[in-house]
Motif scaffolding. Structure first.
Motif, short mmCIF file in Angstrom:
data_model
loop_
_atom_site.label_atom_id
_atom_site.label_comp_id
_atom_site.label_asym_id
_atom_site.label_seq_id
_atom_site.Cartn_x
_atom_site.Cartn_y
_atom_site.Cartn_z
N LEU A 1 -21.76 -31.33 -5.57
CA LEU A 1 -22.22 -30.43 -4.53
C LEU A 1 -21.49 -30.73 -3.23
O LEU A 1 -21.48 -31.88 -2.77
N PHE A 2 -20.86 -29.72 -2.65
CA PHE A 2 -20.29 -29.82 -1.32
C PHE A 2 -21.21 -29.06 -0.38
O PHE A 2 -21.39 -27.85 -0.52
N LEU A 3 -21.82 -29.77 0.57
CA LEU A 3 -22.75 -29.15 1.51
C LEU A 3 -22.20 -29.30 2.93
O LEU A 3 -21.79 -30.39 3.33
N GLU A 4 -22.20 -28.20 3.68
CA GLU A 4 -21.65 -28.22 5.02
C GLU A 4 -22.62 -27.56 6.00
O GLU A 4 -23.17 -26.49 5.73
N GLU A 5 -22.84 -28.25 7.10
CA GLU A 5 -23.67 -27.69 8.17
C GLU A 5 -23.13 -28.17 9.51
O GLU A 5 -22.98 -29.37 9.72
N GLY A 6 -22.84 -27.23 10.37
CA GLY A 6 -22.35 -27.59 11.71
C GLY A 6 -21.08 -28.40 11.71
O GLY A 6 -20.87 -29.25 12.58
N GLY A 7 -20.21 -28.17 10.72
CA GLY A 7 -18.95 -28.89 10.65
C GLY A 7 -19.02 -30.22 9.94
O GLY A 7 -17.99 -30.86 9.73
N VAL A 8 -20.22 -30.65 9.55
CA VAL A 8 -20.39 -31.90 8.82
C VAL A 8 -20.49 -31.60 7.33
O VAL A 8 -21.30 -30.77 6.90
N MET B 1 -15.72 -18.62 4.44
CA MET B 1 -16.74 -19.66 4.27
C MET B 1 -16.10 -21.02 4.50
O MET B 1 -15.05 -21.31 3.94
N PRO B 2 -16.70 -21.91 5.30
CA PRO B 2 -16.07 -23.18 5.62
C PRO B 2 -15.72 -24.03 4.42
O PRO B 2 -14.70 -24.70 4.42
N LEU B 3 -16.56 -24.01 3.39
CA LEU B 3 -16.32 -24.88 2.25
C LEU B 3 -15.17 -24.40 1.37
O LEU B 3 -14.77 -25.10 0.46
N SER B 4 -14.67 -23.23 1.60
CA SER B 4 -13.57 -22.73 0.76
C SER B 4 -12.33 -23.58 0.91
O SER B 4 -11.45 -23.57 0.04
N THR B 5 -12.22 -24.31 1.99
CA THR B 5 -11.06 -25.17 2.20
C THR B 5 -11.24 -26.55 1.61
O THR B 5 -10.32 -27.37 1.64
N GLN B 6 -12.43 -26.85 1.07
CA GLN B 6 -12.70 -28.19 0.56
C GLN B 6 -12.02 -28.47 -0.77
O GLN B 6 -11.76 -29.60 -1.12
N LEU B 7 -11.79 -27.44 -1.56
CA LEU B 7 -11.14 -27.62 -2.85
C LEU B 7 -9.72 -27.08 -2.77
O LEU B 7 -9.50 -25.88 -2.72
N GLU B 8 -8.76 -27.96 -2.73
CA GLU B 8 -7.38 -27.55 -2.57
C GLU B 8 -6.71 -27.41 -3.93
O GLU B 8 -7.22 -27.82 -4.96
N ALA B 9 -5.54 -26.85 -3.94
CA ALA B 9 -4.86 -26.51 -5.19
C ALA B 9 -4.60 -27.71 -6.06
O ALA B 9 -4.60 -27.62 -7.29
N GLY B 10 -4.38 -28.88 -5.47
CA GLY B 10 -4.04 -30.05 -6.24
C GLY B 10 -5.23 -30.76 -6.87
O GLY B 10 -5.06 -31.74 -7.57
N VAL C 1 -20.84 -34.72 0.34
CA VAL C 1 -20.54 -34.52 -1.07
C VAL C 1 -21.54 -35.31 -1.90
O VAL C 1 -21.70 -36.52 -1.71
N CYS C 2 -22.23 -34.64 -2.79
CA CYS C 2 -23.20 -35.28 -3.69
C CYS C 2 -22.73 -35.09 -5.13
O CYS C 2 -22.32 -33.99 -5.51
N LYS C 3 -22.80 -36.15 -5.90
CA LYS C 3 -22.46 -36.09 -7.32
C LYS C 3 -23.67 -36.50 -8.13
O LYS C 3 -24.17 -37.61 -7.97
N ILE C 4 -24.12 -35.60 -9.00
CA ILE C 4 -25.32 -35.83 -9.80
C ILE C 4 -24.92 -35.95 -11.27
O ILE C 4 -24.26 -35.06 -11.82
N ASN C 5 -25.29 -37.05 -11.89
CA ASN C 5 -24.97 -37.25 -13.30
C ASN C 5 -25.62 -36.15 -14.15
O ASN C 5 -26.78 -35.80 -13.95
N THR C 6 -24.85 -35.62 -15.08
CA THR C 6 -25.38 -34.62 -16.01
C THR C 6 -25.71 -35.28 -17.34
O THR C 6 -25.21 -36.36 -17.66
N GLN C 7 -26.55 -34.62 -18.11
CA GLN C 7 -27.01 -35.14 -19.38
C GLN C 7 -26.74 -34.14 -20.49
O GLN C 7 -26.46 -32.95 -20.24
N GLU C 8 -26.84 -34.62 -21.70
CA GLU C 8 -26.72 -33.74 -22.87
C GLU C 8 -27.85 -32.72 -22.83
O GLU C 8 -29.02 -33.09 -22.78
#
Length: 211
Positions: free
Chosen positions: A120-127, A1-10, A130-137
């Protein structure tokens, strides 16, 4: 899956990671319960349960089993947070509908714990977006506790057929009366509108009935 490379070990150690090859599968499920703006997510090793409530009297739940995800990792017994469902759906469809057959939007959903946003990391056609949504209690959700030993009557219906039946009801009626019985009329929808009372009966052997 292409997004598997988006989160690296560090990078950060997320308490929840869930990946799908097609984000539309998740958005379609969430749209079905989107009658309020906010939803509570509860993740366990079995999957993710999404709950939407209205005025502590109406509740809708969607459960996505862990096996549905191409990758599902949770570092705690349970992870719970609340997000704006409308914003989440907008993010999941940020690429819109692809005009290229066979092209889908891959999704990797990550959460780093209490107080952190849902990423959220979203990938389509190589693009990649990254979306970050604030969470609540998370608010306490209702426990209807439908004990099977106390069930007097139960019916399982085809959802499409029930939706069609509802569309034919008299909308001038302030109430909808639902009758279930082991004998005729078995299952009846009744309205009491400006034009008088109307009853729609469905026999137990109709295509609408599953059980």
């Amino acid at each position: 899956m292409p997004l598997s490379t988006q989160l690296e070990a560090g990078e950060e150690q997320y308490v929840l990671i869930a990946s799908l090859d097609n984000a539309r599968n998740l958005s379609n499920i969430l749209k079905a319960i989107q009658f309020k703006d906010h939803a509570t997510f509860l993740a366990t090793s079995n999957g993710i349960k999404v709950t939407v409530e209205d005025s502590k009297c109406l509740q809708a739940n969607a459960f996505i089993q862990a096996e549905i995800f191409q990758e599902f990792s949770i570092q705690e017994d349970s992870v719970m947070f609340r997000v704006n469902l409308a914003v989440l759906l907008d993010c999941l469809t940020i690429f819109g509908g692809s005009a290229v057959p066979g092209v889908t939007t891959a999704l990797k959903m990550c959460y780093n714990g209490y107080g952190y946003p849902l990423t959220l990391f979203l990938e389509e056609g190589g693009v990649v977006t990254v979306c970050k949504i604030n969470t609540q209690e998370p608010e306490e959700t209702l426990d209807f506790d439908f004990c099977s030993t106390n069930v007097i009557n139960k019916v399982i219906l085809q959802s499409d057929s029930l939706r069609e039946a509802f569309s034919e009801l008299d909308m001038t009626s302030e109430v909808l009366q639902i009758t279930m019985s082991p004998d005729k009329p078995y299952f009846r929808l009744s309205t009491f509108g400006n034009s008088g009372s109307a009853h729609c009966d469905y026999p137990k052997d109709s295509d609408m009935m599953e059980v």
